[in-house]
Design an enzyme around this catalytic site. Structure first.
Site, PDB file in Angstrom:
ATOM      1  N   SER A  69       0.825  -1.211   0.000  1.00  0.00           N
ATOM      2  CA  SER A  69       0.000   0.000   0.000  1.00  0.00           C
ATOM      3  C   SER A  69       0.856   1.258   0.000  1.00  0.00           C
ATOM      4  O   SER A  69       2.013   1.247   0.424  1.00  0.00           O
ATOM      5  CB  SER A  69      -0.914   0.024   1.222  1.00  0.00           C
ATOM      6  OG  SER A  69      -1.743  -1.111   1.248  1.00  0.00           O
TER       7      SER A  69
HETATM    8  N1  SAH Z   1      -1.213  -4.773   4.002  1.00  0.00           N
HETATM    9  C1  SAH Z   1      -0.403  -4.751   2.799  1.00  0.00           C
HETATM   10  C2  SAH Z   1      -1.229  -4.604   1.552  1.00  0.00           C
HETATM   11  C3  SAH Z   1      -1.724  -5.874   1.145  1.00  0.00           C
HETATM   12  S1  SAH Z   1      -2.571  -5.948  -0.417  1.00  0.00           S
HETATM   13  C4  SAH Z   1       0.638  -3.667   2.890  1.00  0.00           C
HETATM   14  O1  SAH Z   1       1.036  -3.315   3.970  1.00  0.00           O
HETATM   15  O2  SAH Z   1       1.110  -3.175   1.894  1.00  0.00           O
HETATM   16  C5  SAH Z   1      -3.961  -6.887   0.130  1.00  0.00           C
HETATM   17  C6  SAH Z   1      -3.689  -8.284   0.605  1.00  0.00           C
HETATM   18  O3  SAH Z   1      -4.927  -8.820   1.031  1.00  0.00           O
HETATM   19  C7  SAH Z   1      -3.145  -9.227  -0.466  1.00  0.00           C
HETATM   20  O4  SAH Z   1      -1.968  -9.827  -0.019  1.00  0.00           O
HETATM   21  C8  SAH Z   1      -4.271 -10.255  -0.628  1.00  0.00           C
HETATM   22  O5  SAH Z   1      -3.814 -11.558  -0.926  1.00  0.00           O
HETATM   23  C9  SAH Z   1      -4.936 -10.198   0.732  1.00  0.00           C
HETATM   24  N2  SAH Z   1      -6.311 -10.684   0.777  1.00  0.00           N
HETATM   25  C10 SAH Z   1      -7.303 -10.487  -0.132  1.00  0.00           C
HETATM   26  N3  SAH Z   1      -8.431 -11.091   0.280  1.00  0.00           N
HETATM   27  C11 SAH Z   1      -8.160 -11.679   1.480  1.00  0.00           C
HETATM   28  C12 SAH Z   1      -8.917 -12.461   2.411  1.00  0.00           C
HETATM   29  N4  SAH Z   1     -10.203 -12.777   2.203  1.00  0.00           N
HETATM   30  N5  SAH Z   1      -8.313 -12.881   3.539  1.00  0.00           N
HETATM   31  C13 SAH Z   1      -7.003 -12.588   3.787  1.00  0.00           C
HETATM   32  N6  SAH Z   1      -6.234 -11.862   2.947  1.00  0.00           N
HETATM   33  C14 SAH Z   1      -6.807 -11.414   1.805  1.00  0.00           C
END
Ligand code: SAH
Length: 222
Positions: A69
């Site tokens: 992010s």
């Molecule tokens: N928190 C991260 C951004 C992650 S992007 C950062 O610090 O940059 C979003 C993440 O959510 C991805 O890795 C994706 O695989 C995960 N994700 C999507 N749907 C999900 C679900 N139902 N349960 C757990 N993780 C999920």
């Protein structure tokens, strides 16, 4: 440390400070959050080929079609989760979407215990390894579907979701403790709102924080 490494370190201290100034100017007021942005080595959360861009205020690809992010959004979400009128920090917090673990690293020292769920096992393993190398110990990991929350650990003082569902999963609202907060992006790709829900007795208060762009929250695990 060789000259070359020292040089890189200095550049990154300067570029990190620039990022912190930029976030402060954009409305991040929490000194604790700004200090985490200054301290957490974001370049360790992304591919080496992209490290020169680690302290830009932008999202970057982390593989598996996912992203790290944008620092401003990480700071905004963290601030929205931890700031409150009371001087009590959130004790139990759930994070859905560990991804590379950057948001996890920013948040962990600001809460009592952080429970984090990721649905893609390769990302989950890499994040876990990185975060333990950074010495962050108050984190529990789960490979699973965060749409279900973490029933065995609920209720939570805070829940932060870093992928966007079309609608708020009612299960997550159900897992909020009294005065607990859910910070979550909601809506279809291209038109999402970052929302904060606060449990007030039987009522749920809703606030709009920002317009955002997140990858979708998907069901199941892989
Ligand atoms: N928190 C991260 C951004 C992650 S992007 C950062 O610090 O940059 C979003 C993440 O959510 C991805 O890795 C994706 O695989 C995960 N994700 C999507 N749907 C999900 C679900 N139902 N349960 C757990 N993780 C999920």
């Amino acid at each position: 440390m060789g000259e070359q490494h020292r040089g890189i370190g200095m550049t990154s201290a300067r570029t990190r400070e620039r990022l912190v100034q930029r976030l402060a100017a954009s409305g991040i007021r929490s000194a604790a959050v700004l200090e985490r942005i200054r301290t957490v080595p974001r370049h360790l959360f992304i591919d080496e080929a992209l490290s020169s861009r680690a302290y830009e205020d932008s999202a970057l690809p982390i593989g598996q079609g996912q992203t790290i992010s944008q620092p401003y959004i990480v700071a905004l979400m963290t601030q929205a989760l931890i700031e409150n009128g009371a001087d009590r920090r959130p004790e139990k917090v759930l994070e859905v979407g560990t991804g590379c673990g950057y948001q996890t690293a920013v948040l962990a020292p600001l809460v009592g215990q952080l429970f984090t769920i990721e649905r893609i096992s390769a990302l989950q393993r890499a994040a876990r390894q990185r975060l333990s190398q950074l010495g962050l110990g108050n984190i529990r990991y789960r490979h699973g579907d965060g749409c279900e929350g973490w029933p065995g650990q609920a209720p939570f003082d805070g829940i932060i979701v870093t992928a966007a569902p079309a609608e708020v999963p009612p299960v997550l609202l159900d897992q909020l403790a009294p005065d607990g907060r859910l910070v979550i992006p909601v809506g279809p790709t291209g038109s999402q709102e970052l929302l904060r829900f606060t449990r007030r007795g039987e009522e749920i208060e809703r606030e709009l924080l920002s317009r955002v762009s997140f990858v979708p929250l998907l069901e199941g695990k892989s």
